[in-house]
Design a protein around this motif. Structure first.
Motif, PDB file in Angstrom:
ATOM      1  N   HIS A 415      40.979  38.352  40.567  1.00  0.00           N
ATOM      2  CA  HIS A 415      40.045  37.235  40.782  1.00  0.00           C
ATOM      3  C   HIS A 415      38.785  37.726  41.488  1.00  0.00           C
ATOM      4  N   LYS A 416      38.955  38.510  42.525  1.00  0.00           N
ATOM      5  CA  LYS A 416      37.805  39.021  43.270  1.00  0.00           C
ATOM      6  C   LYS A 416      36.935  39.904  42.381  1.00  0.00           C
ATOM      7  N   PHE A 417      37.598  40.706  41.556  1.00  0.00           N
ATOM      8  CA  PHE A 417      36.852  41.593  40.677  1.00  0.00           C
ATOM      9  C   PHE A 417      36.050  40.812  39.639  1.00  0.00           C
ATOM     10  N   VAL A 418      36.709  39.868  38.959  1.00  0.00           N
ATOM     11  CA  VAL A 418      36.031  39.074  37.930  1.00  0.00           C
ATOM     12  C   VAL A 418      34.993  38.163  38.563  1.00  0.00           C
ATOM     13  N   ASP A 419      35.290  37.650  39.748  1.00  0.00           N
ATOM     14  CA  ASP A 419      34.335  36.801  40.454  1.00  0.00           C
ATOM     15  C   ASP A 419      33.067  37.588  40.760  1.00  0.00           C
ATOM     16  N   GLY A 420      33.235  38.875  41.099  1.00  0.00           N
ATOM     17  CA  GLY A 420      32.088  39.733  41.342  1.00  0.00           C
ATOM     18  C   GLY A 420      31.266  39.950  40.095  1.00  0.00           C
ATOM     19  N   LEU A 421      31.937  40.073  38.954  1.00  0.00           N
ATOM     20  CA  LEU A 421      31.214  40.222  37.689  1.00  0.00           C
ATOM     21  C   LEU A 421      30.420  38.972  37.374  1.00  0.00           C
ATOM     22  N   THR A 422      31.031  37.823  37.632  1.00  0.00           N
ATOM     23  CA  THR A 422      30.345  36.549  37.387  1.00  0.00           C
ATOM     24  C   THR A 422      29.102  36.435  38.265  1.00  0.00           C
ATOM     25  N   ASP A 423      29.230  36.839  39.530  1.00  0.00           N
ATOM     26  CA  ASP A 423      28.097  36.770  40.439  1.00  0.00           C
ATOM     27  C   ASP A 423      26.964  37.680  39.982  1.00  0.00           C
ATOM     28  N   SER A 463      30.308  37.070  25.385  1.00  0.00           N
ATOM     29  CA  SER A 463      29.884  35.695  25.081  1.00  0.00           C
ATOM     30  C   SER A 463      30.726  34.659  25.815  1.00  0.00           C
ATOM     31  N   LEU A 464      31.520  35.079  26.794  1.00  0.00           N
ATOM     32  CA  LEU A 464      32.374  34.162  27.548  1.00  0.00           C
ATOM     33  C   LEU A 464      31.606  33.606  28.742  1.00  0.00           C
ATOM     34  N   VAL A 465      31.473  32.300  28.787  1.00  0.00           N
ATOM     35  CA  VAL A 465      30.747  31.629  29.869  1.00  0.00           C
ATOM     36  C   VAL A 465      31.744  30.970  30.814  1.00  0.00           C
ATOM     37  N   PRO A 466      31.699  31.284  32.118  1.00  0.00           N
ATOM     38  CA  PRO A 466      32.630  30.671  33.078  1.00  0.00           C
ATOM     39  C   PRO A 466      32.541  29.151  33.066  1.00  0.00           C
ATOM     40  N   ASP A 467      33.710  28.516  33.144  1.00  0.00           N
ATOM     41  CA  ASP A 467      33.758  27.047  33.085  1.00  0.00           C
ATOM     42  C   ASP A 467      34.732  26.482  34.114  1.00  0.00           C
ATOM     43  N   GLY A 468      34.939  27.200  35.215  1.00  0.00           N
ATOM     44  CA  GLY A 468      35.788  26.670  36.284  1.00  0.00           C
ATOM     45  C   GLY A 468      36.756  27.700  36.832  1.00  0.00           C
ATOM     46  N   VAL A 469      37.019  27.615  38.125  1.00  0.00           N
ATOM     47  CA  VAL A 469      37.991  28.466  38.801  1.00  0.00           C
ATOM     48  C   VAL A 469      38.861  27.589  39.684  1.00  0.00           C
ATOM     49  N   TYR A 470      40.189  27.787  39.635  1.00  0.00           N
ATOM     50  CA  TYR A 470      41.130  26.954  40.380  1.00  0.00           C
ATOM     51  C   TYR A 470      42.138  27.849  41.097  1.00  0.00           C
ATOM     52  N   GLY A 471      42.227  27.718  42.421  1.00  0.00           N
ATOM     53  CA  GLY A 471      43.218  28.470  43.175  1.00  0.00           C
ATOM     54  C   GLY A 471      44.551  27.751  43.167  1.00  0.00           C
ATOM     55  N   VAL A 472      45.636  28.470  42.881  1.00  0.00           N
ATOM     56  CA  VAL A 472      46.985  27.897  42.872  1.00  0.00           C
ATOM     57  C   VAL A 472      47.942  28.841  43.581  1.00  0.00           C
ATOM     58  N   SER A 473      49.061  28.294  43.992  1.00  0.00           N
ATOM     59  CA  SER A 473      50.083  29.092  44.658  1.00  0.00           C
ATOM     60  C   SER A 473      51.216  29.418  43.684  1.00  0.00           C
ATOM     61  N   LEU A 474      51.691  30.660  43.753  1.00  0.00           N
ATOM     62  CA  LEU A 474      52.863  31.064  42.977  1.00  0.00           C
ATOM     63  C   LEU A 474      54.067  31.264  43.891  1.00  0.00           C
ATOM     64  N   GLY A 475      54.046  30.620  45.031  1.00  0.00           N
ATOM     65  CA  GLY A 475      55.141  30.768  45.986  1.00  0.00           C
ATOM     66  C   GLY A 475      54.740  31.724  47.093  1.00  0.00           C
ATOM     67  N   THR A 477      52.882  34.397  46.654  1.00  0.00           N
ATOM     68  CA  THR A 477      51.546  34.913  46.397  1.00  0.00           C
ATOM     69  C   THR A 477      50.636  33.805  45.867  1.00  0.00           C
ATOM     70  N   ASP A 478      49.344  34.065  45.967  1.00  0.00           N
ATOM     71  CA  ASP A 478      48.358  33.135  45.435  1.00  0.00           C
ATOM     72  C   ASP A 478      47.740  33.716  44.174  1.00  0.00           C
ATOM     73  N   ALA A 479      47.248  32.856  43.310  1.00  0.00           N
ATOM     74  CA  ALA A 479      46.617  33.281  42.070  1.00  0.00           C
ATOM     75  C   ALA A 479      45.464  32.344  41.760  1.00  0.00           C
ATOM     76  N   PHE A 480      44.694  32.702  40.724  1.00  0.00           N
ATOM     77  CA  PHE A 480      43.516  31.918  40.371  1.00  0.00           C
ATOM     78  C   PHE A 480      43.456  31.713  38.869  1.00  0.00           C
ATOM     79  N   ILE A 481      43.190  30.477  38.482  1.00  0.00           N
ATOM     80  CA  ILE A 481      43.009  30.150  37.070  1.00  0.00           C
ATOM     81  C   ILE A 481      41.515  30.206  36.767  1.00  0.00           C
ATOM     82  N   HIS A 482      41.157  31.039  35.803  1.00  0.00           N
ATOM     83  CA  HIS A 482      39.764  31.156  35.358  1.00  0.00           C
ATOM     84  C   HIS A 482      39.650  30.575  33.956  1.00  0.00           C
ATOM     85  N   LYS A 483      38.682  29.694  33.770  1.00  0.00           N
ATOM     86  CA  LYS A 483      38.439  29.122  32.455  1.00  0.00           C
ATOM     87  C   LYS A 483      37.079  29.575  31.930  1.00  0.00           C
TER      88      LYS A 483
END
Length: 495
Positions: A415-423, A463-475, A477-483
């Motif tokens: 998530h941090k890596f892809v978030d950096g690319l988006t930024d 050609s992928l345009v970000p359309d939302g990020v959602y933080g969720v818990s997997l118990g 560990t934490d994870a992030f949904i990228h759309k």
């Protein structure tokens, strides 16, 4: 939309009005659950807090059971602000008992509401199998076999060693255990459709489960609270204890935000899917991924790293008019997915193939939605992940049609890596700040920029345009949904 403030006192339990409920949710799943109760149940007065969603609906149990993003569902009895915490255990217990313990007539009304709810289903066998509230009549002879003194001695001693297990948003302490109380008395009888009265008699069993956190947990343990409430209710209403199969379970949650009392409607959590033979990704998170993919009738949906097929199962059950494909490089994972698909009776909906996500034997722009849980994080180091990511996302982008959606579940590192690319590409994140995306606990995570990431962003995102990020818990560990949404090359270059 916030629900209006709740007035202190008893909830209106009139059967002519929609009932009040609350459902627990994994951390980060509250927005999905709030949206689902509105769209699926037509719920009103929807109020989301950390780990819970409160709502009002006239839906019956059959409809309530179909909720896919929640954990445990409760009939709401009381919802108040946090109790005033004092150092005296005796005063605190008195305050808690004042919140929960009511006259027998109140509990008769509660049981009447429960019966009317279950009357909507019409399948007694199904109710008795899945619901912890199935009423069990006891004979008068059985009632008189033990003295009240013996039962009260047992009441003070019975404390379950088995802690409540519930995948919930907030961390539960080791002291959150089942507690129960026993006593002998008489309550209502099971009339044939008639309203119960205080003068009717029934042998009734119950247990109290208590979750306690925050300031109040520094004064009292969950066991102490549960024992006190159990004993008081036993004396007041004359119920007996049954730890494993009670007629009624009373759930109490006390923390620094609110004081909640409810009755669970089903024995098993909603997240326990009867159609999943071998569990993989948590079903609620899998459903959330699929819900973001905008699946429509006739759509083609792909999970190129399907594992045991949980995402495909959730999607095919919810949107059966689409067609689904799953790919994986692992024979054992494909075997498990095939077993799940057969057990769920979805052989005609889901196709499996053995293939690498980096070289899918599928035509370009052939799928309307691509959904995947990228299984990185623990198994690989971040440097290795970065090397694999471009090929993976490029292949997903290739098979996705223009206008289609890509939904990914990513580890924190990814998530941090892809978030950096988006930024670095100049995209605005979900909260409007291009430097931040929401985390599971509601805080924000900053992303680093650099020449390397700026270079990779063009290659990876394409050609992928970000359309939302959602933080969720997997118990644990934490994870992030990228759309993402795939745009035509010219449009994608402007985002």
């Amino acid at each position: 939309e916030e629900a209006p403030p709740h007035r202190p006192g008893l909830l209106n339990m009139s059967s002519a009005e929609p009932g009040r409920f609350f459902c627990t949710a994994g951390r980060g799943m509250e927005p999905f659950l709030a949206r689902e109760v509105q769209t699926r149940l037509g719920a009103t007065e929807v109020d989301s807090v950390s780990g819970k969603v409160f709502f009002r609906t006239a839906a019956g149990l059959g409809e309530l059971r179909r909720l896919r993003s929640g954990e445990r569902l409760f009939l709401l009895l009381k919802k108040h602000g946090p109790l005033l915490v004092v150092r005296s255990k005796g005063k605190m217990l008195h305050e808690i008992k004042s919140l929960v313990v009511e006259e027998p007539k109140y509990w008769l009304d509660i049981i009447s509401v429960w019966r009317k709810l279950h009357g909507h289903e019409g399948k007694k066998d199904d109710v008795s199998r899945e619901n912890a509230l199935a009423l069990k009549r006891k004979s008068e002879e059985e009632i008189n076999t033990a003295s009240k003194r013996q039962k009260m001695e047992r009441a003070s001693a019975v404390v379950s060693e088995e802690c409540q297990r519930c995948v919930a948003p907030e961390k539960m302490s080791n002291e959150e255990c089942w507690t129960e109380s026993e006593t002998s008395s008489e309550l209502l009888s099971k009339g044939s459709g008639e309203n119960p009265t205080v003068n009717e008699h029934l042998r009734f069993s119950f247990r109290v489960s208590c979750r306690c956190s925050g300031a109040i947990a520094k004064i009292l343990t969950s066991q102490e609270i549960g024992r006190a409430i159990g004993t008081a209710l036993g004396k007041q209403c004359g119920w007996s204890a049954d730890l494993r199969d009670p007629d009624l379970e009373i759930f109490i949650h006390l923390n620094d935000i609110h004081s909640v009392v409810g009755i669970p409607l089903f024995r098993l959590p909603l997240a326990n899917r009867e159609y999943i033979k071998t569990a993989g990704l948590r079903s609620t998170v899998a459903w959330a991924l699929a819900s973001l993919a905008e699946i429509s009738a006739g759509a083609l949906v792909l999970d190129p790293m399907c594992g045991l097929g949980t995402i495909l199962l959730e999607a095919a059950k919810e949107w059966p008019e689409a067609s689904y494909w799953g790919a994986d490089i692992s024979d054992s994972q494909l075997e498990g997915a095939d077993g799940n698909i057969r057990a769920a009776g979805l052989m005609d909906k889901i196709e499996l193939l053995k293939a690498s996500v980096k070289a899918l034997p599928l035509p370009s722009e052939s799928f309307d939605s691509v959904i995947s849980d990228i299984p990185f994080g623990k198994k690989f180091k971040m440097t290795n992940d970065a090397r694999l990511l471009p090929d993976i996302l490029q292949e997903m982008e290739r098979v996705l049609r223009v206008g289609g959606t890509l939904v990914l579940l990513l580890s924190q590192d990814f998530h941090k890596f892809v978030d950096g690319l988006t930024d670095s590409a100049g995209s605005d994140s979900a909260d409007g700040d291009p430097k931040k995306t929401p985390s599971v606990d509601g805080n924000s995570s900053s992303s680093a920029n650099g020449v390397e990431k700026s270079f990779l962003s063009n290659r990876i995102l394409g050609s992928l345009v970000p359309d939302g990020v959602y933080g969720v818990s997997l118990g644990k560990t934490d994870a992030f949904i990228h759309k993402y949404r795939k745009m035509a090359p010219a449009a994608a270059g402007n985002w």
